[in-house]
Design a protein around this motif. Structure first.
Motif, mmCIF file in Angstrom:
data_model
loop_
_atom_site.group_PDB
_atom_site.id
_atom_site.type_symbol
_atom_site.label_atom_id
_atom_site.label_comp_id
_atom_site.label_asym_id
_atom_site.label_seq_id
_atom_site.Cartn_x
_atom_site.Cartn_y
_atom_site.Cartn_z
ATOM 1 N N HIS A 437 65.913 -2.429 46.793
ATOM 2 C CA HIS A 437 64.778 -1.666 47.309
ATOM 3 C C HIS A 437 64.919 -0.181 47.005
ATOM 4 C CE1 HIS A 437 63.283 -5.196 49.366
ATOM 5 N NE2 HIS A 437 64.462 -5.391 49.913
ATOM 6 N N SER A 438 66.071 0.239 46.527
ATOM 7 C CA SER A 438 66.303 1.654 46.238
ATOM 8 C C SER A 438 65.416 2.113 45.084
ATOM 9 C CB SER A 438 67.775 1.878 45.884
ATOM 10 O OG SER A 438 67.961 3.098 45.219
ATOM 11 N N VAL A 439 64.678 3.194 45.307
ATOM 12 C CA VAL A 439 63.833 3.754 44.248
ATOM 13 C C VAL A 439 64.695 4.176 43.062
ATOM 14 C CG1 VAL A 439 62.286 5.651 43.653
ATOM 15 C CG2 VAL A 439 62.034 4.468 45.852
ATOM 16 N N LEU A 440 65.832 4.802 43.347
ATOM 17 C CA LEU A 440 66.705 5.255 42.267
ATOM 18 C C LEU A 440 67.225 4.076 41.462
ATOM 19 C CD1 LEU A 440 68.243 7.450 40.767
ATOM 20 C CD2 LEU A 440 70.019 7.330 42.541
ATOM 21 N N ARG A 442 65.856 1.126 41.038
ATOM 22 C CA ARG A 442 64.775 0.568 40.217
ATOM 23 C C ARG A 442 64.459 1.464 39.021
ATOM 24 N NH1 ARG A 442 62.337 -0.456 45.298
ATOM 25 N NH2 ARG A 442 60.799 1.207 44.925
ATOM 26 N N ARG A 443 64.510 2.774 39.236
ATOM 27 C CA ARG A 443 64.224 3.689 38.126
ATOM 28 C C ARG A 443 65.293 3.587 37.051
ATOM 29 N NH1 ARG A 443 62.590 9.538 40.393
ATOM 30 N NH2 ARG A 443 62.457 9.910 38.124
ATOM 31 N N LEU A 444 66.560 3.456 37.459
ATOM 32 C CA LEU A 444 67.636 3.303 36.489
ATOM 33 C C LEU A 444 67.477 1.985 35.723
ATOM 34 C CD1 LEU A 444 70.646 4.560 38.635
ATOM 35 C CD2 LEU A 444 69.762 5.660 36.569
ATOM 36 N N ARG A 445 67.207 0.912 36.453
ATOM 37 C CA ARG A 445 67.025 -0.394 35.808
ATOM 38 C C ARG A 445 65.879 -0.351 34.798
ATOM 39 N NH1 ARG A 445 64.284 -4.402 39.672
ATOM 40 N NH2 ARG A 445 62.612 -2.933 39.136
ATOM 41 N N ASP A 446 64.771 0.223 35.211
ATOM 42 C CA ASP A 446 63.602 0.248 34.333
ATOM 43 C C ASP A 446 63.796 1.187 33.149
ATOM 44 O OD1 ASP A 446 62.419 -1.564 36.007
ATOM 45 O OD2 ASP A 446 61.238 -0.075 37.104
ATOM 46 N N ARG A 458 73.282 -12.211 39.348
ATOM 47 C CA ARG A 458 73.537 -12.514 40.754
ATOM 48 C C ARG A 458 73.452 -11.287 41.642
ATOM 49 N NH1 ARG A 458 78.583 -13.549 41.124
ATOM 50 N NH2 ARG A 458 79.042 -12.872 39.033
ATOM 51 N N PHE A 459 73.575 -10.103 41.054
ATOM 52 C CA PHE A 459 73.573 -8.882 41.852
ATOM 53 C C PHE A 459 72.191 -8.247 41.952
ATOM 54 C CE2 PHE A 459 77.659 -9.527 39.762
ATOM 55 C CZ PHE A 459 78.440 -9.715 40.878
ATOM 56 N N GLU A 460 71.198 -8.927 41.414
ATOM 57 C CA GLU A 460 69.857 -8.382 41.488
ATOM 58 C C GLU A 460 68.795 -9.462 41.611
ATOM 59 O OE1 GLU A 460 67.019 -5.387 38.890
ATOM 60 O OE2 GLU A 460 69.158 -5.518 38.475
ATOM 61 N N GLY A 461 69.139 -10.681 41.351
ATOM 62 C CA GLY A 461 68.156 -11.751 41.401
ATOM 63 C C GLY A 461 67.354 -11.815 40.112
#
Length: 468
Positions: A437-440, A442-446, A458-461
């Motif tokens: 749920h962390s905005v940071l 998600r921004r890093l992932r994207d 397994r660490f993110e689904g």
């Protein structure tokens, strides 16, 4: 170079040693042997498409990188969701460099504990071994933030070599390069990037700089036992010893089921490891011995065979070519047959290092396994506040009723421990952590993998379906 098939539905298949979890439908199985081939596969996967799960367009065929696939009890080489191509990196198996003066080795994903430990024989450095098989990957366990016999494997990480989702090869942390820093310092200057990629699904790791420990002059493993009704005071005493630096944060505690491996029946067993200068270890051993014999102590000294030569060798960093300890613990032949010979599920929660908490955790395990064979529990002291639990659930792989019962037990453990806030530090493929749920985050992932080239792990689904 092989690319995932996209012109036909993926067959129901499992990669080697896929365990007894639900089979996944794979889009392919890729086995590169060089970094250049990994780059090629990543670029090809980014270009390849398949029908999206909702029929509303197309999405990349995601890659699921594995080091050797021997992540037993947590899903082995299986991805979390269907439709991924397994990127098996075990063919990258070179030890690129060892520097015993500065204390590091540069290894690829296929380098096993045994291979690196053997190469260090006769030197003044040792690998921080784990209690797993000698056939397991050093990098694989490090990226999982596994627990070594002397410290967490995350502390062994100095640098990573990565192939990003666009096929670019980059490095993080400290690397032995000309004109670079002479002292191994993983954090370097500025933001530290290494652990963006541990327990993450944003890149394929093709090499790592692994820190090595000085070879200890003396290793003394003291086996202590105590009855189940003294669990709470025994844990509190061990915490007091750890907080006061009488013993290092390397103690292992085995419940009466796990203790059978070491010949101890119907009692808990603790392995207290002392290493260093002989005079220091002798002095500490005398102090521990005096406290064990003191009135009111919950402990008794166990026979020496409860911490035999195999145990001492593991703490000393000596490889065991017969995998004796691992075979004793699992009953499997470890290299290629464990998933076929024995069903194995693992649950790995973090619990406060307090007697009442550890006793409560033992009660939660008993409650979740009331209709199944009692699992073994190994506790690893991480520091004066935290102890991890390795709950091992075994079952006959050919018995579907036993398999269903074991998976129900695992579901129950996840539910019971989550209610206390004691979450696993390494989930399995059937119980991935929810999307962050962390905005940071998600921004890093994207930013690193905007199109989902790498399968969510397994660490993110699993990645949600693409919007139409």
């Amino acid at each position: 170079m092989t690319t995932p098939r996209t012109d036909a539905p993926a067959a129901s298949a499992s990669p080697p040693e896929a365990g007894r979890f639900r089979p996944r439908r794979l889009a392919g199985l890729l086995r590169p042997r060089t970094v250049e081939e990994v780059v090629g596969h990543v670029r090809a996967a980014a270009r390849a498409t398949r029908p999206s799960s909702d029929g509303g367009g197309s999405a990349p065929v995601p890659l699921h990188p594995v080091s050797t696939g021997r992540n037993w009890g947590l899903g082995s080489a299986l991805p979390v969701g269907d439709g991924a191509a397994v990127l098996d990196l075990s063919g990258l198996d070179r030890i690129r460099e060892i520097d015993t003066l500065r204390g590091y080795a540069v290894v690829e994903p296929g380098v096993t504990q045994d291979l690196l430990a053997q190469r260090l024989t006769g030197t003044d450095r040792v690998l921080n071994l784990t209690g797993a098989s000698r056939h397991t990957s050093v990098i694989g366990n490090l990226l999982e933030r596994g627990v070594g016999l002397h410290r967490t494997r995350a502390e062994d990480l100095a640098g990573l070599e990565l192939v990003l989702a666009d096929g670019q090869c980059v490095r993080t942390g400290w690397w032995p390069v000309p004109d670079g820093p002479a002292v191994v310092h993983p954090h370097g200057s500025g933001p530290s990037l290494n652990h963006l990629f541990t327990q993450a699904s944003w890149a394929a790791v093709t090499a790592a700089v692994v820190r090595l420990r000085p070879r200890p002059r003396t290793v003394a493993v003291l086996p202590l036992t105590f009855p189940a009704d003294r669990l709470t005071p025994a844990v509190d005493v061990l915490r007091e010893w750890t907080a006061g630096h009488l013993v290092p944060a390397t103690t292992k505690i085995y419940d009466p089921v796990a203790a059978r491996t070491y010949g101890v029946r119907d009692r808990y067993l603790a392995h207290v490891c002392l290493t260093g200068d002989p005079e220091v270890t002798d002095a500490l051993a005398r102090v521990v011995g005096d406290r064990v014999r003191a009135p009111g102590s919950p402990f008794e000294h166990a026979p020496p065979e409860a911490a035999d030569a195999d145990v001492h060798a593991a703490y000393a960093g000596w490889p065991d070519p017969a995998d004796t300890l691992f075979r004793r613990k699992t009953g499997g032949c470890c290299a290629r047959c464990l998933d076929r010979e024995r069903g194995l599920l693992m649950f790995l929660p973090l619990v406060p290092f307090r007697g009442t908490a550890v006793a409560e955790a033992a009660g939660l395990v008993r409650g979740a396994t009331a209709d199944a064979a009692a699992p073994g529990i190994t506790m690893n002291v991480l520091d004066a506040d935290t102890v991890d639990h390795v709950v091992t659930i075994g079952f006959a792989p050919g018995d579907p009723v036993a398999a269903r019962r074991a998976h129900r037990t695992l579901d129950g453990l996840h539910t019971a421990f989550a209610a206390r806030g004691w979450l696993p530090y390494r989930p399995d493929v059937d119980h991935p952590l929810p999307a962050p749920h962390s905005v940071l985050h998600r921004r890093l992932r994207d930013a690193l993998d905007p199109h989902g080239v790498f399968a969510r792990g397994r660490f993110e689904g699993p990645r949600p379906p693409a919007a139409p």
